[in-house]
Design an enzyme around this catalytic site. Sequence first.
Site, PDB file in Angstrom:
ATOM      1  CD  GLU A 176      27.679  33.047  28.856  1.00 40.61           C
ATOM      2  OE1 GLU A 176      28.036  31.988  28.317  1.00 40.61           O
ATOM      3  OE2 GLU A 176      27.561  34.124  28.249  1.00 40.61           O
ATOM      4  CB  SER A 186      76.371  76.320  37.060  1.00 38.06           C
ATOM      5  OG  SER A 186      77.095  77.097  36.127  1.00 38.06           O
TER       6      SER A 186
END
Length: 773
Positions: free
Chosen positions: A189, A469
């Site tokens: 870079e 239940s």
Amino acid sequence: MSKKRNGRRKATAKSTSWLRRALLLLLKLSLLLLVVAAAGLIYLDAQIRAKFEGKRWALPTKVYARPLELYAGQTLSADDLKLELKGLGYKSVANARTPGTVHWAGPRLDLVTRGFPFPDGSEASQQLKLEFSGAGLNRIRDADGRDVALVRLEPMLIGGVYPQDNEDRDLIRLEDAPATLPMALVAVEDRDYYHHFGISPKGIARAMWVNLRAGRFVQGGSTLTQQLIKNFYLTSDRTLARKLMEMPMAVLLDLHYSKDEILEAYLNEVYLGQAGSRAIHGFGLASQYYFGRPVGELGLPEVALLAGLVKGPSFYDPRRNPERALARRNLVLKLLYEQDKIGEQEYNAAIAEPLGVIAQRSLHKGAYPAYLDLVKRQLREEYREEDLSSEGLRVFTALDPLAQSRAEAALGKTLGQLEKRYGKSATNLETSMVVTDPQTAEILAIVGGRDTRYQGFNRALDALRPIGSLVKPAIYLTALERGFTLASPLEDEPVQLKLPNGDVWSPDNFDRRSHGVIPLHRSLALSYNQSTVRLGLEVGVDRVIDMLHRLGVSRELKPYPSLLLGAQALSPLEVAGVYQTLAANGFQMPLRAIRSVTDAEGGELSRYPFKLRQQVKPELIHLIQYAMQEVGREGTARYAYSVLPGNLNLAGKTGTSNDQRDSWFAGFTGDRLAVVWIGRDDNSRLPFTGSGGALRAWTEFMRTEQPEPFFAARPEGVEYVWVDEQTGLLSDQRCEGSRQLPFITGTAPQRSVDCGQRRPSNNPLDWFRSWFR
């Protein structure tokens, strides 16, 4: 002639005067521009320093799973540890010597942990040798061969709370990065990075020439410093104005800070990919995203790939464009070789390596949306949204990735079996599951739906469904508190109740039959509706509601008779809270997902300690636990023991809502409690009950989880007495049809039955005596 000369003089004087005024004006304008430029530079300088020296980034909150603790004698298979290490991104190598590496050799492994800054103190990296035997961890030794009592692996990062811009990053220091990373960045870079003053005149000249030839703006000639200015302070727009602003800012940044400081900021700021809506910034997070490991553990080929991605993370995406990414990586390696940063042998070895990118995003981020949903709700009760998304908080939870994986697998397998068995009548099934540790009330796993990665509707928390239940233990517990015993005779006969609107409510048993007089414990074990409704009406619906509140239900409950058969809708998480109290001997313990919260530096902000409050007497809970174990051994949940070993004692209750629209099972062992719901979002009828659906998923989970059996320690004030099953009167161990039941001291039957002291036949109920101590 004289007049002409005078005219020329006047004209010359006028011209000189105009030129002088123009120069003076130009000078004034120049001075003004210099003042404005100086003021601008002073402002820019202040802005640059303020942001660079202050809080540079909005850091997301990081959420972690529980750390896996390793100790000799632990019930942990080698496969389980392999799964955990895979989730943590450990690399399998021939010789484990660096943190994050492991070497397997049959039942033995060499492991180098990474260490971690835990809230209660940092744990250093350790080189360990582990030995397995069967399903257990047999021994742990350090590098010197000494036995190690306890080791904690680092916790798995499972998600976070992100800023509005959805930027995510893991901050790293320059010294934490491999030496090859800054080397590769500079090579590809900005090779003059350490020699220029923030901008590169040579690079600018080269870019201008390229732009002139192209006839448009195609290259910027930016240095690493300029790239940081663009990303950190400005925008990525390719305009001349931005470029002119970028250059003086880069010079100012270079003037104030060292090259290493600027490079470290760049390492944490640069954009390197996209994970859905989340932007991957910085090499710390990119390392985890692409390789599943911390950046400090990366080798040269992996570093080169990340450095190559800076130019175009989407264009060179190694998952979507592997050939393009490989060429870019090799270019970076070639530059390093040509600049004499690496040798020929190192270069050849690196380009021969594959990309090595993991198939999916690392560390299971996004893999636990239902659990993270609960964590975020609990966090937002105490923290502001802006703090959660910007202060870098660390949240440590109780999530057990192994339990979560088993829960998801159990539900997936069971739903597949149900669809295969029932065909079209079992399509579009949905499900949810909550798993806790009944000893601590910590939530270990949550499944919010069949699609376990779906981040939308969370059925475990938000689906309110009639519990059927599952309500019955609360009814029977209320009766025991009102003076009933497990041997009390109940009438299982038709019952009719006229409702305020004139309708008559007359519930049936599931088998459409009445069963006459039965003992209380058998009514619960076999889930008879008629005897349950009669019992609930006798003790009072209001008292049953009070019991449900004491067990952990916080929402308002209406005193309708239908509540006695579970018409009340609750979420699976609420049901887990109720059964948590039943499993914890009547102590109500708020369910906890979060263990602690720290700031970015590790300072503790919140701790969520173990809390409990006695809500029901332990003697009464002991009795109901007996009956709930009978549900598994002889009642509606007996399927479980066709799969689970006989010595795994469990307690629980099946549940099926009206018209068979919901299939439930809630049950617990010694160290695991799980609630399972199966149904449909459109509330249509199911072809199976609680025992035919949810129980099977629960059983499959417990089969793979291999929990500890449940033991009900007998509290003071409880005695065991032999009674006759048919009459409920006192009997004898030698009598046929007798069984041993627990009673609150002084409540056992006083009358006895004459059985002639016959020797009993083989009694399948003797198992109870070995489990209650």
